[in-house]
Write a protein that holds these residues in place. Structure first.
Motif, PDB file in Angstrom:
ATOM      1  N   ILE A   1      60.795  88.561 -46.096  1.00  0.00           N
ATOM      2  CA  ILE A   1      59.890  88.827 -47.211  1.00  0.00           C
ATOM      3  C   ILE A   1      59.877  87.682 -48.213  1.00  0.00           C
ATOM      4  O   ILE A   1      58.822  87.360 -48.772  1.00  0.00           O
ATOM      5  N   HIS A   2      61.008  87.030 -48.431  1.00  0.00           N
ATOM      6  CA  HIS A   2      61.026  85.934 -49.402  1.00  0.00           C
ATOM      7  C   HIS A   2      60.184  84.756 -48.916  1.00  0.00           C
ATOM      8  O   HIS A   2      59.437  84.151 -49.695  1.00  0.00           O
ATOM      9  N   ASP A   3      60.303  84.438 -47.650  1.00  0.00           N
ATOM     10  CA  ASP A   3      59.477  83.360 -47.096  1.00  0.00           C
ATOM     11  C   ASP A   3      57.994  83.718 -47.207  1.00  0.00           C
ATOM     12  O   ASP A   3      57.154  82.862 -47.519  1.00  0.00           O
ATOM     13  N   PHE A   4      57.685  84.986 -46.952  1.00  0.00           N
ATOM     14  CA  PHE A   4      56.302  85.463 -47.064  1.00  0.00           C
ATOM     15  C   PHE A   4      55.778  85.284 -48.488  1.00  0.00           C
ATOM     16  O   PHE A   4      54.665  84.782 -48.702  1.00  0.00           O
ATOM     17  N   LEU A   5      56.575  85.679 -49.479  1.00  0.00           N
ATOM     18  CA  LEU A   5      56.132  85.603 -50.869  1.00  0.00           C
ATOM     19  C   LEU A   5      56.001  84.163 -51.351  1.00  0.00           C
ATOM     20  O   LEU A   5      55.095  83.831 -52.125  1.00  0.00           O
ATOM     21  N   ILE A   6      56.900  83.313 -50.896  1.00  0.00           N
ATOM     22  CA  ILE A   6      56.827  81.899 -51.279  1.00  0.00           C
ATOM     23  C   ILE A   6      55.592  81.246 -50.664  1.00  0.00           C
ATOM     24  O   ILE A   6      54.854  80.520 -51.332  1.00  0.00           O
ATOM     25  N   GLU A   7      55.367  81.519 -49.393  1.00  0.00           N
ATOM     26  CA  GLU A   7      54.247  80.890 -48.680  1.00  0.00           C
ATOM     27  C   GLU A   7      52.896  81.429 -49.118  1.00  0.00           C
ATOM     28  O   GLU A   7      51.949  80.655 -49.322  1.00  0.00           O
ATOM     29  N   LYS A   8      52.797  82.750 -49.284  1.00  0.00           N
ATOM     30  CA  LYS A   8      51.497  83.371 -49.534  1.00  0.00           C
ATOM     31  C   LYS A   8      51.177  83.579 -51.011  1.00  0.00           C
ATOM     32  O   LYS A   8      50.019  83.489 -51.422  1.00  0.00           O
ATOM     33  N   PHE A   9      52.201  83.899 -51.821  1.00  0.00           N
ATOM     34  CA  PHE A   9      51.936  84.300 -53.204  1.00  0.00           C
ATOM     35  C   PHE A   9      52.628  83.436 -54.250  1.00  0.00           C
ATOM     36  O   PHE A   9      52.745  83.823 -55.407  1.00  0.00           O
ATOM     37  N   MET A  10      53.101  82.275 -53.836  1.00  0.00           N
ATOM     38  CA  MET A  10      53.608  81.253 -54.745  1.00  0.00           C
ATOM     39  C   MET A  10      54.813  81.714 -55.561  1.00  0.00           C
ATOM     40  O   MET A  10      54.989  81.301 -56.712  1.00  0.00           O
ATOM     41  N   PHE A  11      55.624  82.580 -54.989  1.00  0.00           N
ATOM     42  CA  PHE A  11      56.922  82.873 -55.584  1.00  0.00           C
ATOM     43  C   PHE A  11      57.825  81.662 -55.376  1.00  0.00           C
ATOM     44  O   PHE A  11      57.501  80.746 -54.618  1.00  0.00           O
ATOM     45  N   ARG A  12      58.968  81.668 -56.036  1.00  0.00           N
ATOM     46  CA  ARG A  12      59.937  80.592 -55.854  1.00  0.00           C
ATOM     47  C   ARG A  12      61.345  81.151 -56.015  1.00  0.00           C
ATOM     48  O   ARG A  12      61.534  82.258 -56.528  1.00  0.00           O
ATOM     49  N   LYS A  13      62.325  80.375 -55.585  1.00  0.00           N
ATOM     50  CA  LYS A  13      63.719  80.767 -55.736  1.00  0.00           C
ATOM     51  C   LYS A  13      64.227  80.343 -57.112  1.00  0.00           C
ATOM     52  O   LYS A  13      64.086  79.176 -57.494  1.00  0.00           O
ATOM     53  N   ALA A  14      64.806  81.296 -57.833  1.00  0.00           N
ATOM     54  CA  ALA A  14      65.481  80.994 -59.099  1.00  0.00           C
ATOM     55  C   ALA A  14      66.975  81.044 -58.807  1.00  0.00           C
ATOM     56  O   ALA A  14      67.580  82.116 -58.729  1.00  0.00           O
ATOM     57  N   TYR A  15      67.563  79.876 -58.588  1.00  0.00           N
ATOM     58  CA  TYR A  15      68.961  79.805 -58.184  1.00  0.00           C
ATOM     59  C   TYR A  15      69.881  80.293 -59.311  1.00  0.00           C
ATOM     60  O   TYR A  15      69.580  80.131 -60.499  1.00  0.00           O
ATOM     61  N   CYS A  16      71.002  80.865 -58.903  1.00  0.00           N
ATOM     62  CA  CYS A  16      71.965  81.368 -59.878  1.00  0.00           C
ATOM     63  C   CYS A  16      73.338  81.487 -59.230  1.00  0.00           C
ATOM     64  O   CYS A  16      73.516  81.186 -58.037  1.00  0.00           O
ATOM     65  N   LYS A  17      74.300  81.913 -60.013  1.00  0.00           N
ATOM     66  CA  LYS A  17      75.678  82.079 -59.542  1.00  0.00           C
ATOM     67  C   LYS A  17      76.004  83.560 -59.462  1.00  0.00           C
ATOM     68  O   LYS A  17      75.799  84.295 -60.423  1.00  0.00           O
ATOM     69  N   ILE A  18      76.492  84.004 -58.321  1.00  0.00           N
ATOM     70  CA  ILE A  18      76.871  85.405 -58.166  1.00  0.00           C
ATOM     71  C   ILE A  18      78.294  85.604 -58.680  1.00  0.00           C
ATOM     72  O   ILE A  18      79.178  84.779 -58.432  1.00  0.00           O
ATOM     73  N   GLU A  19      78.487  86.681 -59.440  1.00  0.00           N
ATOM     74  CA  GLU A  19      79.804  87.027 -59.980  1.00  0.00           C
ATOM     75  C   GLU A  19      80.223  88.365 -59.395  1.00  0.00           C
ATOM     76  O   GLU A  19      79.435  89.320 -59.376  1.00  0.00           O
ATOM     77  N   LEU A  20      81.454  88.451 -58.917  1.00  0.00           N
ATOM     78  CA  LEU A  20      81.970  89.675 -58.319  1.00  0.00           C
ATOM     79  C   LEU A  20      83.329  90.032 -58.911  1.00  0.00           C
ATOM     80  O   LEU A  20      84.179  89.159 -59.074  1.00  0.00           O
TER      81      LEU A  20
END
Length: 278
Positions: free
Chosen positions: A209-228
Motif C-alpha cells: 500500500i505504501h508503494d501504491f500511495l507514493i506512486e499514485k497519490f504522491m505520498f512520501r516517507k516521513a522518516y523517524c526513530k522508533i522508541e520501544l
C-alpha cells in the motif's frame, strides 16, 4: 501520564498524539503505564520527518494535488471508479450495518498475525469513537452496497487514516482510487490541514500500500526513530531471544510468528539507534 495519552493495540500501547508532536516520556512512567494498561510494551516515535533516511517511517501526504496533476493512468482509474462507485462521509449506524462484512472480507486478503475481531468487538469499537473521528464509506452505485470504509482521526491540523478496509471483489472497480482521491481532496485541499497519514511502516505483515500511495497519490516517507519500552519480564525475554530471531521467522506457527514480529521490531529499533546515534 494523562489517562487518554495511550491507546492499546494488540498488546502494545501507542500515543494518541500525532507523530509531529514532541513530548517527554520517562522510562519509569512508561513502564508503569505499560503495567496499568495490561500491555506488553509501549511504542512511539521521535525525530519525525527526519532528513536522515531511517528503517522506520510514517507514510504521509502534505501537498495539495489537483486532479489534473495526477498521472494519466491514475486519472483514468479515478474516473472509471466513479462511474461505478460513490464516496461519502457516513455515520456509525451506516458502518455498523454493513462494515463488519467488509472487515471480514478484507482481512482474508493477507496473512497477518492478528486475532479476528468478533462482531461484538467491532460494534463496541465503532460505538466508542468520539467526535474526533470521521467515517468514510465507498458504495456501489448499482445496489448501494458498502464496499470499503475508512476510520479517520482528526487532531488539529493532522488527519490519521487509521483503519481502511476494502472488499477485495470491488478493487477491480478502483475503490481504492476513489477513496484516497476523495479523502485527500477533502482534507488537504478543502480543509487545508497540514498533512494526512496512512500509518507507519508495516511490521506485522507485508503490504504494497505504501508503494501504491507514493506512486499514485504522491505520498512520501516521513522518516523517524522508533522508541520501544517493554514490560520488565518481556525485556528479559527479548534480550535472550533476539540472537535467534530468524529462526522464529521460519516456523509457521502463530505463536512463533508473533514472537518474530516483536523481535523484528526490536531489530528496527536497534538500527534506528545506529542511524540517530549522533
Amino acid at each position: 501520564m494523562k489517562d487518554n495519552f495511550w491507546r492499546r493495540y494488540n498488546g502494545v500501547i501507542i500515543p494518541w498524539e500525532p507523530p509531529h508532536v514532541n513530548f517527554e516520556l520517562s522510562q519509569r512512567q512508561v513502564v508503569e503505564d505499560i503495567s496499568s494498561n495490561h500491555a506488553l510494551l509501549a511504542r512511539w516515535t521521535t525525530n519525525f520527518d527526519s532528513k536522515i533516511a531511517s528503517p522506520f517511517w510514517y507514510i504521509i501526504n502534505d501537498q495539495v494535488v489537483k486532479f489534473q496533476d495526477y498521472s494519466r493512468n491514475t486519472k483514468s482509474k479515478i474516473k472509471r471508479g466513479f462511474k461505478k462507485l460513490n464516496v461519502k462521509i457516513i455515520d456509525k449506524t451506516d458502518l455498523l450495518k454493513d462494515g463488519y462484512s467488509v472487515y471480514i472480507k478484507a482481512i482474508k486478503r493477507y496473512s497477518v498475525v492478528l486475532n479476528k475481531k468478533s462482531y461484538s468487538d467491532f460494534k463496541n469499537e465503532i460505538e466508542n469513537l468520539d467526535s474526533s473521528w470521521e467515517i468514510w464509506g465507498v458504495y456501489c452505485n448499482l445496489n448501494n452496497q458498502l464496499v470499503a470504509y475508512s476510520l479517520n482521526r482528526n487532531s488539529d491540523d493532522y488527519c490519521d487514516y487509521s483503519t481502511i478496509k476494502f472488499d477485495p471483489l470491488f478493487l477491480k472497480d478502483y475503490s481504492s482510487y476513489v477513496l484516497y482521491y476523495s479523502m485527500n481532496k477533502y482534507y488537504l485541499e478543502e480543509k487545508k490541514i497540514k498533512y494526512v497519514s496512512n500509518g507507519t511502516r508495516s511490521i506485522s505483515h507485508q503490504t504494497n500500500i505504501h508503494d501504491f500511495l507514493i506512486e499514485k497519490f504522491m505520498f512520501r516517507k516521513a522518516y523517524c526513530k522508533i522508541e520501544l519500552v517493554y514490560k520488565r519480564k518481556i525485556n528479559i525475554l527479548i534480550k535472550f531471544l533476539y540472537p535467534y530471531r530468524l529462526i522464529f521467522s521460519l516456523i509457521p506457527i502463530n505463536l512463533f510468528r508473533k514472537i518474530y514480529i516483536i523481535l523484528f521490531q526490536e531489530e528496527i529499533k536497534r538500527k534506528c539507534q545506529k542511524v540517530y546515534k549522533n
